[in-house]
Design an enzyme around this catalytic site. Sequence first.
Site, PDB file in Angstrom:
ATOM      1  N   HIS A 165       0.814  -1.221   0.000  1.00 42.51           N
ATOM      2  CA  HIS A 165       0.000   0.000   0.000  1.00 42.51           C
ATOM      3  C   HIS A 165       0.848   1.272   0.000  1.00 42.51           C
ATOM      4  CE1 HIS A 165      -2.184  -3.062   2.467  1.00 42.51           C
ATOM      5  NE2 HIS A 165      -3.176  -2.738   1.670  1.00 42.51           N
ATOM      6  N   ASP A 217       6.008   3.387   3.586  1.00 43.11           N
ATOM      7  CA  ASP A 217       6.806   2.737   4.627  1.00 43.11           C
ATOM      8  C   ASP A 217       8.293   3.044   4.518  1.00 43.11           C
ATOM      9  OD1 ASP A 217       4.608   1.095   5.845  1.00 43.11           O
ATOM     10  OD2 ASP A 217       4.516   0.334   3.808  1.00 43.11           O
TER      11      ASP A 217
END
Length: 480
Positions: free
Chosen positions: A175, A260
């Site tokens: 994601h 991330d």
Amino acid sequence: MPAVKIGIIGAGSAVFSLRLVSDLCKTPGLSGSTVTLMDIDEERLDAVLTIAKKYVEEVGADLKFEKTTSVDEAIADADFVINTAMVGGHTYLEKVRRISEKYGYYRGIDAQEFNMVSDYYTFSNYNQLKYFVDIARKIERLSPKAWYSAAANPVFEGTTLVTRTVPIKAVGFCHGHYGVMEIIEKLGLERKQVDWQVAGVNHGIWLNRFRYNGEDAYPLLPRWISEKSKDWKPENPFNDQLSPAAIDMYKFYGVMPIGDTVRNASWRYHRDLETKKRWYGEPWGGADSEIGWKWYQDTLGKVTDITKKVAKFIKENPALKLSDLGSVLGKDLSEKQFVLEVEKILDPEKKSGEQHISFHDALLNDNRSRFVINIPNKGIIQGIDDDVVVEVPAVVDRDGIHPEKIDPPLPERVVKYYLRPRIMRMEMALEAFLTGDIRIIKEVLYRDPRTKSDEQVEKVIEEILSLPENEEMRKNYLKK
């Protein structure tokens, strides 16, 4: 419109599985398909199946469900296999983390420079890596034409391992690239007018192209930083896209780290809890501090409990509609968030944001679409070996995957100082796994700034290998 079989391994992950089911219901080209839900936790599996069936019934979709605790049954005759399973679950990860911290390795031996995500174990995660290979080999044997979609961490190591060792069609998903949308929103830009591109490796992607109305949009960032960054506060531990850490990385590398990647920084940002708080914000210090990760684990536990509660209520009250859950669940924040998630999946106009189902639709039905996926490099990013899996945008249609040209190329600093060191650790993890050479894992720790002695390395490895669930790992590494 071909009906297909989709096997979901680790389907007890309620929100993820329900998102996939909702996306299937909103994809006419996959109507009539069969979804095989597989998990070893039968209670969670039953709960997810109950809610999924209720959802399909309410929206009037044509989907069939099967459930199983057998990986083979999930894979046999499947067209697509999605793996989100974590071998040993968070219980195993925390065992390893506690042992590691006992010997001075804050946040665990797998927390390494450019790989700080708390469930992204690469060196002590033999069982997970082996599971990836086992699944791939089962696909090769039982459904050789199927696509394997990797959703379970570590996606970088796992997808690279599978694509190097088993001749199947494999792709990884994440994601992280949605972090671009937060930047667009904070800068007050119209999403449709933004031309963006990201490139790198999983949990290590960078915004190499950022244009607005045809013009370079990067000059807008320094203005936001000077005028508004001082007011930034995280809404939750994972809200770090415009954190001080992200901005500091941008200033050094010249482009923004996305998703991330912000968590996967150097030790400068991760030395201890106070350091994490300074760079990732109070009160949590980011998702990967002891506080932030506990928040995440507590949230997961609550979601599991809520899923079981909802499934039980549906069985006892078959006339209940999912849209009425708000009146059934309490006022607890986690229950409110679950209701919001259900409202999202009930929206007929919006898909979940998970890419898996749309990817399958593009391949099967020629619905040409753009994705950010993990595939072998093969020259896509300059300066990286062809057999290293990279995370890049690609257009997908019936003819396959068409990676975009990375334009402009990633800055040299990103490739030389970030990606190559991260790739080196991936290579060390995979070589250790494939050869059983424990010296490689020791070498990683000899280089670790937390290591003070060789004895420290020997003791932490010995205790991790001595865990009951690591019997096979121990045999692999001590066979030489």
